[in-house]
Scaffold this motif. Structure first.
Motif, short mmCIF file in Angstrom:
data_model
loop_
_atom_site.label_atom_id
_atom_site.label_comp_id
_atom_site.label_asym_id
_atom_site.label_seq_id
_atom_site.Cartn_x
_atom_site.Cartn_y
_atom_site.Cartn_z
N THR A 1 42.21 34.51 40.13
CA THR A 1 41.20 35.48 40.74
C THR A 1 40.72 35.54 41.91
OG1 THR A 1 40.50 35.87 38.27
CG2 THR A 1 39.14 36.76 40.07
N GLN A 2 40.70 36.32 42.75
CA GLN A 2 40.18 36.15 44.18
C GLN A 2 38.83 36.64 44.32
OE1 GLN A 2 42.42 38.40 47.31
NE2 GLN A 2 40.76 38.15 48.72
N PHE A 3 37.96 35.79 44.64
CA PHE A 3 36.42 36.04 44.46
C PHE A 3 36.26 36.56 46.09
CE2 PHE A 3 36.11 32.02 41.77
CZ PHE A 3 36.04 32.86 40.66
N GLY A 4 34.93 37.54 46.04
CA GLY A 4 34.43 37.92 47.02
C GLY A 4 35.21 39.12 47.76
N LYS A 5 36.04 39.72 46.88
CA LYS A 5 36.63 40.94 47.46
C LYS A 5 35.66 42.19 47.57
CE LYS A 5 39.86 41.57 44.59
NZ LYS A 5 41.49 41.86 43.92
N PRO A 6 35.71 43.07 48.55
CA PRO A 6 34.57 44.27 48.40
C PRO A 6 35.29 45.26 47.62
CG PRO A 6 36.11 44.24 50.47
CD PRO A 6 36.17 43.14 49.86
N VAL B 1 34.21 40.03 42.57
CA VAL B 1 33.84 38.87 41.56
C VAL B 1 33.02 37.81 42.18
CG1 VAL B 1 34.63 37.45 39.60
CG2 VAL B 1 35.90 39.70 40.32
N HIS B 2 32.16 37.35 41.76
CA HIS B 2 31.69 36.36 42.09
C HIS B 2 31.54 34.97 41.17
CE1 HIS B 2 29.55 39.36 44.73
NE2 HIS B 2 29.34 40.02 43.58
N GLY B 3 31.87 33.79 41.91
CA GLY B 3 32.33 32.65 41.00
C GLY B 3 31.77 31.29 41.65
N ASP B 4 31.33 30.48 40.72
CA ASP B 4 30.94 29.31 41.15
C ASP B 4 31.27 28.19 40.03
OD1 ASP B 4 29.16 29.30 38.97
OD2 ASP B 4 27.36 29.74 40.75
N SER B 5 30.93 26.71 40.18
CA SER B 5 31.36 25.65 39.31
C SER B 5 31.13 26.44 37.72
CB SER B 5 30.69 24.61 39.52
OG SER B 5 29.16 24.67 39.42
N ARG B 6 30.22 27.18 37.71
CA ARG B 6 29.77 27.78 36.20
C ARG B 6 30.62 28.45 35.61
NH1 ARG B 6 23.93 29.85 37.58
NH2 ARG B 6 25.37 30.72 39.18
N GLY B 7 31.32 29.33 36.55
CA GLY B 7 32.18 30.48 36.03
C GLY B 7 32.13 31.55 37.12
N TRP B 8 31.91 32.84 36.45
CA TRP B 8 32.08 33.80 37.34
C TRP B 8 31.30 35.25 36.87
CZ3 TRP B 8 34.16 38.39 35.10
CH2 TRP B 8 35.20 38.03 33.90
N PHE B 9 31.02 36.13 37.58
CA PHE B 9 30.24 37.14 37.35
C PHE B 9 30.75 38.47 37.88
CE2 PHE B 9 27.20 40.43 38.53
CZ PHE B 9 26.43 40.95 37.24
N THR C 1 39.15 38.59 30.23
CA THR C 1 39.82 37.58 30.30
C THR C 1 41.38 37.75 30.79
OG1 THR C 1 40.21 36.94 27.94
CG2 THR C 1 38.16 36.23 29.01
N GLY C 2 42.03 36.81 31.00
CA GLY C 2 43.72 36.80 31.05
C GLY C 2 44.07 37.79 32.43
N ARG C 3 45.04 38.30 32.24
CA ARG C 3 45.99 38.95 33.11
C ARG C 3 47.05 39.87 32.35
NH1 ARG C 3 50.14 37.10 36.74
NH2 ARG C 3 50.13 35.10 35.59
N ILE C 4 47.21 41.25 32.92
CA ILE C 4 48.01 41.84 32.25
C ILE C 4 49.14 42.58 33.62
CG2 ILE C 4 46.73 42.61 30.62
CD1 ILE C 4 46.66 45.62 32.23
N PHE C 5 50.20 42.92 33.18
CA PHE C 5 51.26 43.96 33.95
C PHE C 5 51.05 45.17 33.23
CE2 PHE C 5 54.93 46.16 34.06
CZ PHE C 5 55.58 46.20 35.41
N SER D 1 39.60 40.88 38.73
CA SER D 1 39.15 41.34 39.99
C SER D 1 39.79 42.80 40.52
CB SER D 1 39.38 40.33 41.30
OG SER D 1 40.65 40.33 41.58
N LYS D 2 40.20 43.26 39.50
CA LYS D 2 40.78 44.68 39.34
C LYS D 2 40.60 45.74 38.46
CE LYS D 2 45.03 44.94 42.48
NZ LYS D 2 46.39 44.99 42.32
N ALA D 3 40.76 46.80 38.47
CA ALA D 3 40.74 47.96 37.55
C ALA D 3 41.23 49.27 37.99
CB ALA D 3 39.02 48.30 37.29
#
Length: 297
Positions: free
Chosen positions: A2-7, A25-33, A82-86, A109-111
């Motif tokens: 996941t790429q963090f910080g995209k607009p 998506v905002h992430g750090d050592s704890r995880g992401w939001f 969680t995870g990733r899809i095609f 980081s996508k919808a």
């Protein structure tokens, strides 16, 4: 990864109305939001204000789990927690883009916004993938659905995990090929009061159109406004033309007539306006400038 910080940005696809969104998506050592759906920001970015009423989660244990291709009569906003899809989407709506295909990978980081009538399918690329989607209508046994085989040769989707090695349901394995799918027609226009003077004129004008439905008092009775919410599956319509009215001027001066006139010309119209608002329908109400003046003091 996941790429963090995209607009927050939108990307149109070759299928009309099918739109991909990059999510911050905002992430750090704890995880992401992330804000998975935020109405004000996303409508400003171009997401239709589609009015979701339900949030669904489909959890998939294995990589290679494949589901689809299903087209429903409601809009979806699809993402993963969680995870990733095609993902693969096929336009099953009536029109020049019937059979058009779009594919992309979706991570947290996508919808993607999927308009009603566009077939939806996906294959998990990681175990423990939680596929989430907002919808703007509840499932109904009377709604019209369309299905397409995941292995259809015409659309020729290149699945990352070959379908013979993937995890599929028996039902999905047996969906029809594209040549056997009936295109989903556009939403309808409903004309109320179709036996009245104006309604008959609209029949003469629109009678040959398959996307226009005519309802008489026998079908939808505006003298009983409380019956209107359940009178139709309203999500199937995009326009209501109300050509019905109480027009018996002399009878409207009687106690019974006043009650009927108020129910049809006022209370029912308010009920139709609420239905139109709740279901994103354009309501065309036709009236006159004639004023009933009560002589009762």
């Amino acid at each position: 990864m996941t790429q963090f910080g995209k607009p927050l940005t939108r990307t149109d696809t070759p299928i009309p109305g099918l739109v991909v969104f990059d999510l911050p998506v905002h992430g750090d050592s704890r995880g992401w939001f992330k804000e998975n759906w935020q109405r004000e920001k996303m409508t400003e970015a171009g997401l239709p204000d589609f009015g979701p009423v339900q949030n669904n989660v489909s959890f998939n244990d294995k990589a290679g789990t494949t589901r689809g291709i299903h087209a429903e009569p409601w809009d979806k906003f699809v993402s993963v927690a969680t995870g990733r899809i095609f993902g693969a989407w096929v336009d099953l709506r009536e029109g020049p883009t019937f059979g058009a295909v779009f594919t992309t990978e979706i991570d947290r980081s996508k919808a993607i916004f999927v308009p009603s009538g566009v077939g939806n399918s996906y294959q998990t690329l990681e175990p423990d993938t939680a596929y989430t989607y907002l919808v703007n209508d509840h499932w109904s046994p009377t709604a019209e659905y369309a299905f397409l085989n995941l292995a259809d040769e015409t659309i020729a989707i290149s699945w990352p995990v070959p379908l013979e090695e993937a995890e599929l349901s028996e039902k999905d394995k047996n969906h029809p090929r594209l040549a056997e799918v009936t295109p989903i027609p556009p939403k309808k226009t409903l004309v109320l009061g179709a036996n009245g003077q104006l309604g008959r004129a609209l029949r003469d004008l629109w009678g040959n159109r398959t996307d226009v439905e005519f309802a008489t008092r026998a079908n939808i009775d505006l003298s009983d406004p409380n019956s209107l919410p359940g009178a139709r599956r309203w999500r199937d319509y995009d326009t209501i033309v109300n050509a019905a009215a109480y027009t018996a001027v002399d009878k409207a001066e009687t106690p019974e007539g006043r009650t009927a006139a108020w129910a049809i010309n006022a209370t029912a119209v308010a009920a139709l306006a609420r239905i139109a608002t709740d279901n994103n329908i354009t309501l065309v109400h036709i009236s006159s400038d004639y004023v009933y003046v009560s002589r009762v003091k």
